[in-house]
Design a protein around this motif. Structure first.
Motif, PDB file in Angstrom:
ATOM      1  N   ASP A 187      45.487  27.411  51.332  1.00 37.19           N
ATOM      2  CA  ASP A 187      45.201  28.046  49.795  1.00 37.19           C
ATOM      3  C   ASP A 187      46.110  28.471  49.102  1.00 37.19           C
ATOM      4  O   ASP A 187      47.341  28.532  49.899  1.00 37.19           O
ATOM      5  CB  ASP A 187      44.337  28.994  51.292  1.00 37.19           C
ATOM      6  N   VAL A 188      46.292  29.558  48.435  1.00 33.52           N
ATOM      7  CA  VAL A 188      46.777  29.970  47.708  1.00 33.52           C
ATOM      8  C   VAL A 188      46.978  31.587  47.753  1.00 33.52           C
ATOM      9  O   VAL A 188      45.589  31.941  47.464  1.00 33.52           O
ATOM     10  CB  VAL A 188      46.922  29.644  45.914  1.00 33.52           C
ATOM     11  N   SER A 189      47.935  32.184  48.078  1.00 32.84           N
ATOM     12  CA  SER A 189      48.021  33.595  47.971  1.00 32.84           C
ATOM     13  C   SER A 189      48.427  34.297  46.912  1.00 32.84           C
ATOM     14  O   SER A 189      49.261  34.094  47.138  1.00 32.84           O
ATOM     15  CB  SER A 189      48.190  34.394  49.574  1.00 32.84           C
ATOM     16  N   VAL A 190      47.940  35.255  46.254  1.00 36.33           N
ATOM     17  CA  VAL A 190      48.976  36.182  45.684  1.00 36.33           C
ATOM     18  C   VAL A 190      49.456  37.331  45.928  1.00 36.33           C
ATOM     19  O   VAL A 190      48.088  38.263  46.448  1.00 36.33           O
ATOM     20  CB  VAL A 190      47.978  36.282  44.098  1.00 36.33           C
ATOM     21  N   VAL A 191      50.186  37.467  46.555  1.00 41.68           N
ATOM     22  CA  VAL A 191      51.157  38.830  46.727  1.00 41.68           C
ATOM     23  C   VAL A 191      51.564  39.753  46.475  1.00 41.68           C
ATOM     24  O   VAL A 191      52.656  39.012  45.233  1.00 41.68           O
ATOM     25  CB  VAL A 191      51.788  38.775  48.306  1.00 41.68           C
ATOM     26  N   LEU A 192      51.291  40.928  45.911  1.00 42.95           N
ATOM     27  CA  LEU A 192      51.759  42.576  45.037  1.00 42.95           C
ATOM     28  C   LEU A 192      52.442  43.304  46.278  1.00 42.95           C
ATOM     29  O   LEU A 192      50.980  44.005  47.044  1.00 42.95           O
ATOM     30  CB  LEU A 192      51.610  41.926  44.251  1.00 42.95           C
ATOM     31  N   GLU A 193      53.778  44.102  45.838  1.00 41.40           N
ATOM     32  CA  GLU A 193      53.799  45.016  46.185  1.00 41.40           C
ATOM     33  C   GLU A 193      53.850  45.989  45.272  1.00 41.40           C
ATOM     34  O   GLU A 193      54.123  46.219  44.537  1.00 41.40           O
ATOM     35  CB  GLU A 193      55.464  44.988  46.476  1.00 41.40           C
ATOM     36  N   GLY A 194      52.665  47.530  45.879  1.00 39.65           N
ATOM     37  CA  GLY A 194      52.239  48.516  44.911  1.00 39.65           C
ATOM     38  C   GLY A 194      51.017  48.498  44.056  1.00 39.65           C
ATOM     39  O   GLY A 194      50.346  47.125  44.854  1.00 39.65           O
ATOM     40  N   ASP A 195      51.052  49.015  43.570  1.00 42.33           N
ATOM     41  CA  ASP A 195      49.487  48.812  42.350  1.00 42.33           C
ATOM     42  C   ASP A 195      49.639  48.175  41.815  1.00 42.33           C
ATOM     43  O   ASP A 195      50.802  47.389  40.974  1.00 42.33           O
ATOM     44  CB  ASP A 195      49.574  50.706  41.607  1.00 42.33           C
ATOM     45  N   LEU A 196      48.928  47.890  41.395  1.00 44.19           N
ATOM     46  CA  LEU A 196      48.230  46.296  39.917  1.00 44.19           C
ATOM     47  C   LEU A 196      46.851  46.859  39.599  1.00 44.19           C
ATOM     48  O   LEU A 196      46.064  46.998  39.600  1.00 44.19           O
ATOM     49  CB  LEU A 196      47.809  44.775  41.232  1.00 44.19           C
ATOM     50  N   HIS A 197      47.987  46.557  37.866  1.00 45.01           N
ATOM     51  CA  HIS A 197      46.931  47.077  37.121  1.00 45.01           C
ATOM     52  C   HIS A 197      47.026  45.723  35.807  1.00 45.01           C
ATOM     53  O   HIS A 197      48.448  45.916  35.907  1.00 45.01           O
ATOM     54  CB  HIS A 197      47.565  48.390  36.353  1.00 45.01           C
ATOM     55  N   VAL A 198      45.778  45.593  35.586  1.00 48.84           N
ATOM     56  CA  VAL A 198      45.315  44.711  34.546  1.00 48.84           C
ATOM     57  C   VAL A 198      44.927  44.944  33.397  1.00 48.84           C
ATOM     58  O   VAL A 198      43.586  45.938  33.662  1.00 48.84           O
ATOM     59  CB  VAL A 198      44.945  43.241  35.455  1.00 48.84           C
ATOM     60  N   LYS A 199      45.414  45.116  32.485  1.00 44.86           N
ATOM     61  CA  LYS A 199      44.635  46.261  31.249  1.00 44.86           C
ATOM     62  C   LYS A 199      44.230  44.768  30.060  1.00 44.86           C
ATOM     63  O   LYS A 199      45.559  43.742  30.377  1.00 44.86           O
ATOM     64  CB  LYS A 199      45.696  46.489  30.606  1.00 44.86           C
ATOM     65  N   LEU A 200      43.407  44.836  29.613  1.00 45.95           N
ATOM     66  CA  LEU A 200      43.341  44.515  28.044  1.00 45.95           C
ATOM     67  C   LEU A 200      43.256  45.388  27.536  1.00 45.95           C
ATOM     68  O   LEU A 200      41.635  45.786  27.231  1.00 45.95           O
ATOM     69  CB  LEU A 200      42.481  43.457  28.328  1.00 45.95           C
ATOM     70  N   PRO A 201      44.305  45.351  26.217  1.00 42.39           N
ATOM     71  CA  PRO A 201      43.796  45.896  24.817  1.00 42.39           C
ATOM     72  C   PRO A 201      41.992  45.381  24.246  1.00 42.39           C
ATOM     73  O   PRO A 201      41.695  46.334  23.402  1.00 42.39           O
ATOM     74  CB  PRO A 201      44.624  45.383  23.842  1.00 42.39           C
TER      75      PRO A 201
END
Length: 220
Positions: free
Chosen positions: A82-96
Motif C-alpha cells: 500500500d501507499v501512504s500519504v503522510v504530512l505534518e501539520g494541517d493540509l489545505h487543498v484549494k481549487l480557485p
C-alpha cells in the motif's frame, strides 16, 4: 536599479551545490531513513514535496546537499504494498475553479479522532444501501422533505416536542403491546362510516355530561 537589486538578492541567497542519487531504503524509523546507494549509505529526511511515506526496500530519489544533508525527493518504485500519504501539520487543498473529485473502486473512508465538518451550499448523498450509527444526534433546520417508500425504526425511547404535526396516510396500523395514554385538552375523532371500540372492559367516565345521539341506539 535592476542590477543593484539583482546583486543584493545574489548576496542574500547564495547557490548551494547539490547532486542526486538513486538508492534503496534499508532502514526507516521515526521520520529518519537510511538509503543505500552503491557501496555508501546516506542518512536522509523526507522532503516536504515527497508526500508518499518511504518504507523499507523502496527505490527512492535522493538529493544530497553537503551543507544541509540528504532529502528523499520521491519514491520511484515499491513492490506490491500500500501507499501512504503522510504530512505534518494541517493540509489545505484549494481549487480557485473547477471540481474536486475522489474516486475509488473498493471504497472511501474518512476517519478523524475529533471532528469531521462539511460546509456546502447544497449537499447530495446517493447510495444503494445506507447505514448510520450516531450515539447522540442534534439536528436544527427550517424544513425537512422526505419521500420514503418504506421506513423502519427501532428505538428504546423516542421523545418529540413539536408545535404542530399534520399527517396524511392511506392506511395506518398501530400495535401497542402494553399501554397507550393520551392527554389532551380536546379530542375529536370523526369517521365517515364506522367507528368501533372494543375491549374486555370499556369504561366511559365524564364529570358533567355523557351524550349518545343516533338514529338507533342499542345497549346490551
Amino acid at each position: 536599479m535592476r542590477n543593484n537589486v539583482a546583486r543584493k538578492v545574489a548576496r542574500q541567497i547564495e547557490p548551494e551545490a547539490a547532486y542526486q542519487e538513486v538508492g534503496r531504503v534499508v532502514r526507516a524509523a521515526g521520520g529518519a531513513f537510511v538509503v543505500a546507494s552503491g557501496a555508501a549509505e546516506l542518512e536522509a529526511r523526507r522532503a516536504v514535496s515527497c508526500m508518499v511515506e518511504p518504507e523499507t526496500d523502496d527505490v527512492v530519489l535522493v538529493a544530497v546537499l553537503p551543507a544541509r544533508g540528504a532529502y528523499i525527493l520521491a519514491v520511484l518504485e515499491r513492490q506490491g504494498r500500500d501507499v501512504s500519504v503522510v504530512l505534518e501539520g494541517d493540509l489545505h487543498v484549494k481549487l480557485p475553479s473547477g471540481r474536486f473529485v475522489v474516486g475509488a473502486a473498493e471504497g472511501v473512508t474518512f476517519a478523524s479522532g475529533k471532528e469531521v465538518g462539511v460546509v456546502a451550499g447544497e449537499l447530495k448523498v446517493n447510495a444503494r444501501l445506507g447505514s448510520v450509527f450516531v450515539e447522540s444526534l442534534s439536528y436544527l433546520g427550517t424544513a425537512v422533505q422526505a419521500e420514503i417508500e418504506r421506513a423502519k425504526v427501532k428505538a428504546a425511547a423516542f421523545d418529540a416536542s413539536v408545535e404542530r404535526v399534520v399527517q396524511r396516510v392511506k392506511r395506518a396500523y398501530r400495535f401497542v403491546e402494553e399501554i397507550e395514554q393520551l392527554r389532551a385538552e380536546r379530542v375529536d375523532y370523526v369517521a365517515k362510516k364506522n367507528m368501533s371500540l372494543r375491549g374486555e372492559n370499556t369504561l366511559v367516565t365524564a364529570e358533567e355530561l355523557v351524550k349518545l345521539d343516533g338514529a338507533q341506539i342499542h345497549l346490551g
